[in-house]
Design a protein around this motif. Structure first.
Motif, mmCIF file in Angstrom:
data_model
loop_
_atom_site.group_PDB
_atom_site.id
_atom_site.type_symbol
_atom_site.label_atom_id
_atom_site.label_comp_id
_atom_site.label_asym_id
_atom_site.label_seq_id
_atom_site.Cartn_x
_atom_site.Cartn_y
_atom_site.Cartn_z
ATOM 1 N N VAL A 1 10.594 -0.215 2.956
ATOM 2 C CA VAL A 1 10.938 0.265 1.614
ATOM 3 C C VAL A 1 11.807 -0.790 0.945
ATOM 4 O O VAL A 1 12.935 -1.044 1.372
ATOM 5 N N SER A 2 11.285 -1.399 -0.107
ATOM 6 C CA SER A 2 12.017 -2.451 -0.812
ATOM 7 C C SER A 2 12.949 -1.862 -1.863
ATOM 8 O O SER A 2 12.823 -0.697 -2.261
ATOM 9 N N ALA B 1 0.813 -1.210 0.000
ATOM 10 C CA ALA B 1 0.000 0.000 0.000
ATOM 11 C C ALA B 1 0.846 1.259 0.000
ATOM 12 O O ALA B 1 0.447 2.300 -0.529
ATOM 13 N N LEU B 2 2.034 1.177 0.591
ATOM 14 C CA LEU B 2 2.887 2.358 0.709
ATOM 15 C C LEU B 2 3.737 2.609 -0.527
ATOM 16 O O LEU B 2 4.203 3.737 -0.735
ATOM 17 N N ASP B 3 3.960 1.585 -1.340
ATOM 18 C CA ASP B 3 4.927 1.693 -2.438
ATOM 19 C C ASP B 3 4.672 2.885 -3.352
ATOM 20 O O ASP B 3 5.597 3.621 -3.713
ATOM 21 N N VAL C 1 14.786 0.053 5.313
ATOM 22 C CA VAL C 1 14.981 0.180 3.877
ATOM 23 C C VAL C 1 15.919 -0.929 3.400
ATOM 24 O O VAL C 1 17.014 -1.110 3.952
ATOM 25 N N GLU C 2 15.500 -1.643 2.392
ATOM 26 C CA GLU C 2 16.326 -2.728 1.867
ATOM 27 C C GLU C 2 17.649 -2.174 1.321
ATOM 28 O O GLU C 2 17.649 -1.244 0.523
ATOM 29 N N GLY C 3 18.746 -2.736 1.802
ATOM 30 C CA GLY C 3 20.060 -2.310 1.334
ATOM 31 C C GLY C 3 20.706 -1.237 2.174
ATOM 32 O O GLY C 3 21.883 -0.921 1.964
ATOM 33 N N SER C 4 19.992 -0.645 3.129
ATOM 34 C CA SER C 4 20.613 0.397 3.958
ATOM 35 C C SER C 4 21.580 -0.249 4.945
ATOM 36 O O SER C 4 21.355 -1.356 5.438
ATOM 37 N N GLU C 5 22.658 0.453 5.234
ATOM 38 C CA GLU C 5 23.665 -0.033 6.173
ATOM 39 C C GLU C 5 23.929 1.025 7.228
ATOM 40 O O GLU C 5 23.908 2.225 6.939
ATOM 41 N N HIS C 6 24.208 0.561 8.428
ATOM 42 C CA HIS C 6 24.440 1.441 9.569
ATOM 43 C C HIS C 6 25.577 2.422 9.278
ATOM 44 O O HIS C 6 26.671 2.037 8.878
ATOM 45 N N ASP C 7 25.284 3.728 9.452
ATOM 46 C CA ASP C 7 26.287 4.784 9.290
ATOM 47 C C ASP C 7 26.949 4.773 7.910
ATOM 48 O O ASP C 7 28.151 5.005 7.785
ATOM 49 N N VAL D 1 15.947 11.433 -1.778
ATOM 50 C CA VAL D 1 16.757 11.070 -0.617
ATOM 51 C C VAL D 1 15.931 10.196 0.325
ATOM 52 O O VAL D 1 14.772 10.519 0.614
ATOM 53 N N VAL D 2 16.540 9.108 0.792
ATOM 54 C CA VAL D 2 15.902 8.226 1.771
ATOM 55 C C VAL D 2 16.802 8.154 2.998
ATOM 56 O O VAL D 2 17.989 7.806 2.890
ATOM 57 N N VAL D 3 16.252 8.491 4.170
ATOM 58 C CA VAL D 3 17.004 8.443 5.429
ATOM 59 C C VAL D 3 16.387 7.357 6.296
ATOM 60 O O VAL D 3 15.214 7.436 6.666
ATOM 61 N N ASP D 4 17.186 6.343 6.623
ATOM 62 C CA ASP D 4 16.709 5.202 7.412
ATOM 63 C C ASP D 4 17.242 5.317 8.840
ATOM 64 O O ASP D 4 18.392 4.998 9.120
ATOM 65 N N LEU D 5 16.378 5.784 9.742
ATOM 66 C CA LEU D 5 16.775 5.936 11.145
ATOM 67 C C LEU D 5 16.883 4.603 11.872
ATOM 68 O O LEU D 5 17.462 4.529 12.950
#
Length: 377
Positions: A275-276, A249-251, A301-307, A288-292
Motif C-alpha cells: 500500500v503506497s 492491480a491492487l490500488d 504500508v508506506e509510512g507505517s511505523e512499528h507500534d 482504517v489501515v492495519v499493518d501487521l
C-alpha cells in the motif's frame, strides 16, 4: 535417572507482556519429569502471579539462580544483552530467536557454547510438528486482534444494521495476505458482519478464503510469472517487477475499501510494500489501515511505523501493529507455552535434552536445515 531443569525468564523487550510458560504448562512439564523454574515476576504481564506458579509446583527464583540451575532457558523473543550475557556454556536457549534478523546474536551464543533452538525456523510442512508451531499460534492471535483493532478504530458499524433511523451498510474489509494471520482476520471480520475480500499471491489459498465466506480477489500476473507459492508451505518473495504489478492491480481495490489489513511478511527481510502513500491519499476519510508487518524493517504500508498509530491528513487511520500478540498476552502466552511443551517433549529423552541433527524437526529448530522463503502470515 537425570532430570532436565528448564527456566522461563521474564521478557525485557519494551511492550512485551508475554511469558514463555503459564501454570498449565508447568503442570504438563512436571508430569513429563522436568523441573521448572520461573523468574520472579515473569508472568505478571500476562496476569499470572508468582503464587500461581508455586501452586502447580514450579520454583520461583531470582534471575541469577535461574541461569545457574537451568539446563534450558525458555524465552519468547530474542534475549536482551543482559540475558544473553548471563547464559553459560552448555545451556540451551529456546524461543522465537529470529536468527535471520539477529544472526550476530545466534553466532555469539554458539561461539560461547550455548545451543539455540528457535521455534520460528520450524517449517509448516512438517505435519508431526504442528503442535510446536509457535509462528502459527501467535499469528492466530495477531489476526484476531487486528480485526478487533480495526473495528474499534472505525467510526462506523462493521455489520449491516437496519434500524428506525435507517439502514447502515456493512463495512468493506480487504485483507492482503491469506496466511495464518490473514485467515484469522478474515474469519473475525466476517463474524463481526463485514463484507470481506482477500488477496494472496498463492492462488491455492482461494479455497481457504472462500471457505470462510470471503471473496478471493483475482489480480492479473505479469506475463511469464508463476505462482507465488514457495518452499516449506510459505509464499516466496516476489521480484521487484511482480511487486510493482501487484501494487498497481491492487490500488483500486484498496482505495475503495473501508478497512485494509495487511499481513505479508518475509522472515528476516524487509516486508513487501503493498500500500503506497499515493493510494492512502485516495482512501475515504474515516477508513482504517492495519499493518501487521510493521517492524524496524518497514511494513506493507508506506509510512507505517512499528507500534504507532497515525491519523493522516485525509482522515485515514494508519496503525502499525507489529506486536499484537502481546496485546492479548494471556491467550498468546497460553498458546506459546503449549508449543514449548511439545518441543520439550520431543527433545527430552531419558532425562536428557538431546539435540539430534539427524532428526528432521531438531535440525530445523537448530538451524541445521535452512528455511527459505516467507509467508503472508
Amino acid at each position: 535417572m537425570p532430570t532436565v531443569t528448564v527456566g522461563a525468564v521474564r521478557e525485557r523487550a519494551p511492550g512485551e507482556r508475554r511469558v514463555a510458560l503459564v501454570p498449565e504448562a508447568v503442570t504438563l512439564l512436571s508430569r513429563a519429569g522436568l523441573d521448572v523454574l520461573i523468574e520472579a515476576g515473569a508472568g505478571s504481564g500476562a496476569w499470572f502471579t508468582d503464587a500461581d506458579y508455586t501452586a502447580v509446583g514450579a520454583s520461583v527464583v531470582p534471575p541469577d539462580e535461574l541461569y545457574a540451575r537451568a539446563d534450558a532457558v525458555l524465552c519468547v523473543g530474542p534475549p536482551d544483552e543482559e540475558t544473553a550475557t548471563a547464559l553459560r556454556p552448555g545451556q540451551t536457549l529456546i524461543g522465537l530467536l529470529e536468527p535471520l534478523r539477529h544472526p550476530a546474536l545466534v553466532q555469539d551464543l554458539t561461539e560461547r557454547g550455548i545451543r539455540t533452538v528457535s521455534l520460528d525456523l520450524l517449517p509448516r510442512t512438517l505435519s508431526r510438528a504442528q503442535s510446536m508451531d509457535a509462528l502459527t499460534s501467535q499469528a492466530n492471535v495477531a489476526g484476531y486482534k487486528a480485526a478487533l483493532l480495526a473495528a474499534d478504530s472505525y467510526d462506523r458499524f462493521f455489520p449491516m444494521l437496519t434500524t428506525a433511523a435507517g439502514t447502515m451498510r456493512p463495512a468493506q474489509v480487504l485483507v492482503l495476505g491469506a496466511g495464518v494471520a490473514g485467515l484469522q482476520a478474515i474469519a473475525t471480520a466476517r463474524r463481526l458482519g463485514a463484507v470481506v475480500t482477500a488477496y494472496d499471491v498463492r492462488p491455492e489459498s482461494r479455497g481457504e478464503v472462500e471457505s470462510l465466506g470471503a471473496r478471493f480477489l483475482d489480480v492479473a500476473r505479469p506475463p511469464g510469472t508463476g505462482s507465488g507459492a514457495g518452499e516449506g508451505g510459505y509464499a516466496r518473495e516476489l521480484t521487484a517487477e511482480e511487486q510493482g504489478a501487484q501494487r498497481a492491480a491492487l490500488d483500486a481495490h484498496i482505495a475503495r475499501s473501508d478497512i485494509v489489513i495487511t499481513t505479508a511478511q518475509v522472515p528476516g527481510r524487509k516486508p513487501p510494500l503493498l500500500v503506497s502513500a499515493a493510494v492512502l491519499e485516495r482512501m475515504t476519510p474515516g477508513s482504517v489501515v492495519v499493518d501487521l508487518a510493521a517492524s524496524d524493517f518497514g511494513g506493507n504500508v508506506e509510512g507505517s511505523e512499528h507500534d504507532k498509530t497515525d491519523v493522516l491528513d485525509n482522515g485515514v487511520t494508519l496503525i502499525g501493529a507489529g506486536r499484537l500478540p502481546s496485546a492479548m498476552a494471556t491467550a498468546a502466552s497460553t498458546a506459546y507455552a503449549r508449543n514449548l511443551v511439545a518441543v520439550l517433549r520431543h527433545l527430552v529423552r531419558d532425562g536428557e535434552l538431546v539435540l539430534d541433527p539427524a532428526d528432521e524437526i531438531t535440525a530445523a529448530l537448530t538451524g541445521a536445515s535452512e528455511l527459505k522463503g516467507g509467508e503472508p502470515s
